[in-house]
Design a protein around this motif. Structure first.
Motif, PDB file in Angstrom:
ATOM      1  N   SER A 156       1.689  34.501  84.220  1.00 22.76           N
ATOM      2  CA  SER A 156       2.436  34.389  83.228  1.00 22.76           C
ATOM      3  C   SER A 156       3.187  33.191  82.831  1.00 22.76           C
ATOM      4  CB  SER A 156       3.361  35.663  82.965  1.00 22.76           C
ATOM      5  OG  SER A 156       4.081  35.638  81.547  1.00 22.76           O
ATOM      6  N   TYR A 157       3.888  32.899  81.609  1.00 23.65           N
ATOM      7  CA  TYR A 157       4.714  31.939  81.465  1.00 23.65           C
ATOM      8  C   TYR A 157       5.990  31.967  82.238  1.00 23.65           C
ATOM      9  CZ  TYR A 157       1.757  30.735  77.357  1.00 23.65           C
ATOM     10  OH  TYR A 157       0.688  30.431  76.841  1.00 23.65           O
ATOM     11  N   ASP A 158       6.714  31.125  82.785  1.00 22.51           N
ATOM     12  CA  ASP A 158       7.728  30.753  83.328  1.00 22.51           C
ATOM     13  C   ASP A 158       8.629  29.562  82.961  1.00 22.51           C
ATOM     14  OD1 ASP A 158       9.853  30.500  85.235  1.00 22.51           O
ATOM     15  OD2 ASP A 158       8.432  30.224  86.865  1.00 22.51           O
ATOM     16  N   LYS A 159       9.757  30.082  82.387  1.00 26.52           N
ATOM     17  CA  LYS A 159      10.808  29.328  81.569  1.00 26.52           C
ATOM     18  C   LYS A 159      11.283  28.178  82.514  1.00 26.52           C
ATOM     19  CE  LYS A 159      14.475  29.780  78.277  1.00 26.52           C
ATOM     20  NZ  LYS A 159      15.450  30.639  77.526  1.00 26.52           N
ATOM     21  N   SER A 160      11.605  28.289  83.906  1.00 27.52           N
ATOM     22  CA  SER A 160      11.749  27.379  84.803  1.00 27.52           C
ATOM     23  C   SER A 160      10.839  26.239  84.954  1.00 27.52           C
ATOM     24  CB  SER A 160      12.250  28.034  85.771  1.00 27.52           C
ATOM     25  OG  SER A 160      11.057  28.415  86.617  1.00 27.52           O
ATOM     26  N   ARG A 161       9.705  26.095  84.893  1.00 28.59           N
ATOM     27  CA  ARG A 161       8.669  25.222  84.788  1.00 28.59           C
ATOM     28  C   ARG A 161       8.667  24.223  83.558  1.00 28.59           C
ATOM     29  NH1 ARG A 161       3.752  26.669  88.393  1.00 28.59           N
ATOM     30  NH2 ARG A 161       4.390  28.604  89.326  1.00 28.59           N
ATOM     31  N   ILE A 198      -1.939  33.644  73.849  1.00 27.22           N
ATOM     32  CA  ILE A 198      -0.767  33.630  73.678  1.00 27.22           C
ATOM     33  C   ILE A 198      -0.252  32.363  73.958  1.00 27.22           C
ATOM     34  CG2 ILE A 198       1.468  34.906  74.491  1.00 27.22           C
ATOM     35  CD1 ILE A 198      -0.363  37.306  75.458  1.00 27.22           C
ATOM     36  N   LEU A 199       0.779  31.777  72.899  1.00 29.32           N
ATOM     37  CA  LEU A 199       1.508  30.579  73.149  1.00 29.32           C
ATOM     38  C   LEU A 199       2.974  30.956  73.251  1.00 29.32           C
ATOM     39  CD1 LEU A 199      -0.011  28.522  70.536  1.00 29.32           C
ATOM     40  CD2 LEU A 199      -0.923  28.568  72.772  1.00 29.32           C
ATOM     41  N   ALA A 200       3.653  30.250  74.118  1.00 26.33           N
ATOM     42  CA  ALA A 200       5.139  30.245  74.532  1.00 26.33           C
ATOM     43  C   ALA A 200       5.815  29.158  73.651  1.00 26.33           C
ATOM     44  CB  ALA A 200       5.188  29.904  75.971  1.00 26.33           C
ATOM     45  N   LEU A 201       7.084  30.100  73.015  1.00 26.86           N
ATOM     46  CA  LEU A 201       7.872  29.206  72.150  1.00 26.86           C
ATOM     47  C   LEU A 201       9.270  29.215  72.589  1.00 26.86           C
ATOM     48  CD1 LEU A 201       6.753  30.138  68.470  1.00 26.86           C
ATOM     49  CD2 LEU A 201       6.055  28.260  69.795  1.00 26.86           C
ATOM     50  N   GLU A 202       9.795  28.266  72.784  1.00 24.12           N
ATOM     51  CA  GLU A 202      11.469  28.346  73.052  1.00 24.12           C
ATOM     52  C   GLU A 202      12.330  29.178  72.290  1.00 24.12           C
ATOM     53  OE1 GLU A 202      14.737  27.832  75.424  1.00 24.12           O
ATOM     54  OE2 GLU A 202      12.708  27.113  75.972  1.00 24.12           O
ATOM     55  N   ASN A 203      12.120  28.833  70.832  1.00 17.10           N
ATOM     56  CA  ASN A 203      12.839  29.380  69.625  1.00 17.10           C
ATOM     57  C   ASN A 203      11.808  30.373  68.803  1.00 17.10           C
ATOM     58  OD1 ASN A 203      15.568  28.407  70.029  1.00 17.10           O
ATOM     59  ND2 ASN A 203      14.455  26.548  69.855  1.00 17.10           N
ATOM     60  N   THR A 204      12.171  31.571  68.579  1.00 24.33           N
ATOM     61  CA  THR A 204      11.466  32.214  67.903  1.00 24.33           C
ATOM     62  C   THR A 204      12.235  33.130  66.626  1.00 24.33           C
ATOM     63  OG1 THR A 204      12.112  34.247  69.357  1.00 24.33           O
ATOM     64  CG2 THR A 204       9.866  33.063  69.456  1.00 24.33           C
TER      65      THR A 204
END
Length: 355
Positions: free
Chosen positions: A110-115, A172-178
């Protein structure tokens, strides 16, 4: 008969909808708009929400799983032919969305914010990979809207619309601000947890009132039309049964009255009450059986047309129609039986007195 079939099929389909596995867990998840929450402090807000008792996980979303999403066909992938065209559903979500919604990761991660550079990666569902025909997709690069993105994960198929629709190729795309925040809570302390979330929300947002919705509520609202149809069909079925019973009762009373002397003679000659009831009920039974030859096929046709509006639906089992027939016969026998039994119990002397 048609209404009884309809009530049976509609109720079974609605139960099927409620029990259908969606590929995600919709229970105990709320969301609210981020309007008024400053982007500079949003990360701190999420951290504080995550630390609250009763909160399981927190994420964000720009889209949802009840039909509000993006879409595109402008994508290139390794091995794509000149005539290949796939319409993708686009979900732009916050970090932790997959975990918060309980979506299963089949391959990769999955997405990992620390990467670093996670917003330049992409995750597909099973249907999307099958549609593209990519072998060993993890680590390969696709081009979306003119930009390269590396495939880091494949998730199990999940619904992004109502079950009227088939599952579509989805990424699915990851966004920092939603635009929205999602919060999964423990089921036992839901209201207490919501009060804590509201209190924290007010610390970061003094201008906009805290208003939330349950994802499960949005899911239920997708099927309001079906719920209305269910209520209406039950009401019409009750009215149809009532009218039919009144008609049968009146006809049974009229028939018994016409055959009063016959009943008296039969009783004098030794016929019992139940023999008389059977005699008088036979014609009505034949009429109901004849009605079945018309009502049950018509009920099957109407029900089949209705459930075909769902991409996922129940099978029309034979026992749905057998049950409708049995119920109809039981109602007819009860209605007619009450009147005929009353006539059968009458004193034959009274009916033959004028002879």
């Amino acid at each position: 008969l048609v209404f009884i079939v309809a009530v049976t099929i509609i109720s079974a389909q609605i139960d099927f909808i409620q029990a259908q596995k969606l590929g995600y867990d919709r229970e105990n998840v709320i969301y609210f708009n981020n309007t008024g929450l400053a982007k500079t402090t949003y990360s701190s807000f999420v951290d504080q929400i995550s630390a609250l008792p009763g909160v399981v996980s927190v994420s964000g979303a720009d889209h949802d799983l009840t039909g509000m999403h993006g879409g595109t066909s402008y994508m290139s992938w390794p091995g794509k032919g000149t005539d290949d065209r796939v319409n993708f559903t686009n979900l732009e979500m916050g970090f932790g969305f997959i975990e918060t919604m309980g979506i299963q990761v089949l391959e990769g991660r999955s997405y990992d914010k620390s990467r670093a550079n996670e917003e330049q990666k992409i995750i597909f569902n099973e249907t999307a990979i099958a549609a593209m025909g990519i072998q060993d997709p993890i680590g390969k690069t696709i081009k979306l809207w003119g930009k390269d993105r590396q495939i880091i994960g494949i998730v199990k198929d999940f619904h992004t619309e109502s079950i009227h629709e088939n599952i579509t190729p989805t990424f699915i795309l990851a966004l920092e601000n939603t635009s929205k925040t999602l919060v999964r809570m423990q089921g036992e302390t839901t209201m207490e947890t919501i009060e804590r979330i509201e209190s924290t929300y007010k610390e970061f947002n003094t201008e906009i009132p805290f208003e939330f919705r349950f994802i499960d509520t949005d899911f239920q609202q997708m099927y309001l039309a079906e719920q209305r149809v269910s209520k209406l069909s039950k009401s019409f079925a009750a009215i149809a049964i009532l009218i039919s019973c009144l008609g049968l009762f009146g006809l049974a009373a009229f028939t018994a009255e016409k055959r009063t002397k016959e009943i008296g003679i039969r009783k004098v000659l030794g016929s019992g009450n139940w023999q008389i009831v059977k005699l008088l009920s036979t014609d009505f039974t034949k009429t109901v059986l004849f009605a079945m030859t018309i009502g049950l096929p018509l009920g099957y046709f109407v029900s089949k047309r209705w459930i075909e509006g769902f991409a996922y639906h129940i099978r029309l089992e034979w026992w749905y129609f057998a049950l409708a027939g049995i119920i109809t016969l039981a109602i007819a026998w009860l209605t007619v039986g009450l009147q005929t039994f009353k006539s059968a119990r009458a004193n034959p002397v009274k009916s033959l007195r004028s002879e």
